[in-house]
Design an enzyme around this catalytic site. Structure first.
Site, short mmCIF file in Angstrom:
data_model
loop_
_atom_site.label_atom_id
_atom_site.label_comp_id
_atom_site.label_asym_id
_atom_site.label_seq_id
_atom_site.Cartn_x
_atom_site.Cartn_y
_atom_site.Cartn_z
N ASP A 114 -14.63 4.41 13.25
CA ASP A 114 -15.42 4.82 14.43
C ASP A 114 -14.97 4.13 15.71
OD1 ASP A 114 -16.95 6.74 13.17
OD2 ASP A 114 -18.32 5.26 12.35
N ASP A 175 -16.48 13.04 9.58
CA ASP A 175 -16.77 12.54 10.93
C ASP A 175 -15.49 12.10 11.66
OD1 ASP A 175 -18.58 12.11 8.81
OD2 ASP A 175 -19.88 10.86 10.04
N GLY A 233 -14.37 14.77 -4.01
CA GLY A 233 -15.30 14.78 -2.90
C GLY A 233 -16.62 14.15 -3.31
N THR A 235 -20.69 12.67 -1.40
CA THR A 235 -21.46 12.56 -0.16
C THR A 235 -21.89 11.12 0.06
OG1 THR A 235 -23.12 13.66 1.19
CG2 THR A 235 -23.84 12.95 -1.00
N ARG A 247 -24.71 17.43 9.82
CA ARG A 247 -23.98 16.77 10.92
C ARG A 247 -22.49 16.73 10.61
NH1 ARG A 247 -27.14 12.80 11.74
NH2 ARG A 247 -26.06 10.99 10.94
N TRP A 251 -19.53 17.88 12.97
CA TRP A 251 -18.36 17.05 13.34
C TRP A 251 -17.08 17.83 13.09
CZ3 TRP A 251 -20.32 13.68 16.28
CH2 TRP A 251 -21.22 12.70 15.92
N1 GLY Z 1 -20.68 9.11 11.81
C1 GLY Z 1 -21.86 8.74 11.11
C2 GLY Z 1 -22.96 9.70 11.28
O1 GLY Z 1 -22.77 10.79 11.80
O2 GLY Z 1 -24.05 9.37 10.86
#
Ligand code: GLY
Length: 397
Positions: A114, A175, A233, A235, A247, A251
């Site tokens: 991040d 993300d 994969g 989660t 979300r 992204w």
């Molecule tokens: N990138 C972490 C989230 O979207 O919670």
């Protein structure tokens, strides 16, 4: 096996999205002014601190620059400065720069991909807006640190944790598509193609394995860093390993559209298109997604942040599509409808004690963190969507 990129899910709400919402220009301006007003008030209240990623009872507690979300606050300050030319916003954003630099120098919570979010919306933003050299230097340093997380053999950027942590080694998350613009930007700034090559290999691998054949997505995916073999994969914040975290899907839409912006490879547009259709086809009537797209009706919580991120992604995507492409108008209208719904029913307008902007977000439902709360990333992307709608915008991304 290559994904059948041409098999796109059909868009179900074509009739609704054929036209934009009927709101007048003043509706959008009022929505933007409401958010800008909140940001202005928060400058004094936040001082040198940052809002937590999610609120508690719709009020953010204040924290140091230690989380992945710090830059959503500085990003909002930059958006507000651009929109108002009020130097209080710029001054406040600039005051955070030494802290962002110190975070890199002292290695404070930087073992994360991040760094892209963090330094794009705090430093690349200021460099692009004002030519601030300190901001440019810090952003390039952040790009170098992000490159350390790149596993050459597998061609992926590890999302979380120490590179030797066996639980996180070789794990990527969707993300990360939003963290790549920092590398594309660094390649352009320095002329060193390695940043871009790494980012491209990462997104190509992510798209190949994280996107399922029906255009839903895994949140995370493991690779063997020694052999490069794709493993499985799973989660982290979604409902289950085989569900589609809202979300994350958002992204993916936005991240692919941004990879197109830098690379002009039409495959990124096709990926964004497929992800967008899957997302749009699973929205309830008010167009604000539940926190996982496995849910298409209540009583599960909505995630207003996913809606705001998707709106920005759809605007970026639609602007990149050729004029003759029918999805260009449909996606733009979808983004407008989603943002209008947020502005009508998902703001803190009726909660004056709140220091947030958007209500009904979900940070981490399985982790019981920030469920049905304001999220600072939701606030940021809602403001970005409004800025894009009201006056057009040159991305910091
Ligand atoms: N990138 C972490 C989230 O979207 O919670």
């Amino acid at each position: 096996m290559e994904k059948p990129y041409t098999e796109q899910e059909k868009l179900k709400r074509g009739k609704l999205f054929a036209s934009p919402p009927t709101e007048a220009a003043s509706f959008w301006q009022d929505a933007l002014d409401f958010g800008t007003g909140k940001i202005k008030k928060n400058i004094t209240a936040f001082k040198k601190k940052f809002p937590a990623p999610a609120s508690t009872s719709n009020v953010y507690t204040l924290i140091d620059n230690t989380d992945w979300t710090s830059s959503f606050w500085t990003g909002m300050l930059a958006l507000a400065w651009e929109g108002t030319a009020d130097r209080a916003f710029l001054k406040a954003a600039e005051a955070y720069l030494p802290g962002f630099r110190a975070r890199l120098d002292k290695r404070i919570a930087v073992e994360t991909h991040d760094l892209g979010f963090l330094y794009t919306l705090s430093c690349v933003s200021l460099w692009k807006l004002t030519g601030n050299q300190e901001a440019r230097d810090a952003a390039l340093k952040a790009a170098d640190l992000l490159m350390v997380r790149y596993h050459e053999k597998a061609g992926v950027i590890q999302a979380w944790g120490n590179l030797n942590d066996t639980k996180q080694q070789g794990r990527i998350i969707i993300d990360c598509a939003m963290n790549l613009p920092l590398l594309y930007w660094a390649a352009e700034e320095t002329g060193n193609p390695y940043y871009r090559e790494a980012a491209l290999r990462h997104i190509e691998n992510a798209n190949r394995y994280i996107i399922r054949s029906n255009w839903s997505t895994y949140h995370t995916y493991y690779f063997d860093t020694k052999t490069g073999k794709p493993l499985r994969g799973s989660t982290a914040q979604g409902y289950s390993d085989d569900s589609c975290w809202s979300r994350g899907q958002a992204w993916g839409i936005y991240g692919n559209a941004l990879s197109y912006r830098y690379n002009r490879d039409p495959l990124f547009l096709e990926n964004a298109r497929g992800l967008a259709r899957y997302f749009l086809n699973r929205l309830p009537d008010d167009l604000v997604a539940y926190w996982d797209l496995v849910f298409v009706k209540g009583p599960e919580e909505r995630d207003s942040s996913a809606a705001a991120i998707a709106a920005c992604g759809l605007l970026e995507l639609s602007a990149a599509l050729p004029y003759a492409d029918p999805d260009r108008r449909l996606f733009e209208n979808a983004a407008l409808h989603i943002t209008a719904s947020l502005a009508q029913s998902y703001t803190t307008a009726a909660i004056p004690r709140s220091n947030g902007i958007l209500i009904h977000g979900v940070y981490n439902k399985p982790g019981h963190i920030g469920v049905d709360e304001c999220t600072n990333f939701g606030d940021y992307f809602y403001m970005e969507a409004l800025v894009r709608i009201v006056r057009g915008w040159k991305p910091y991304w």
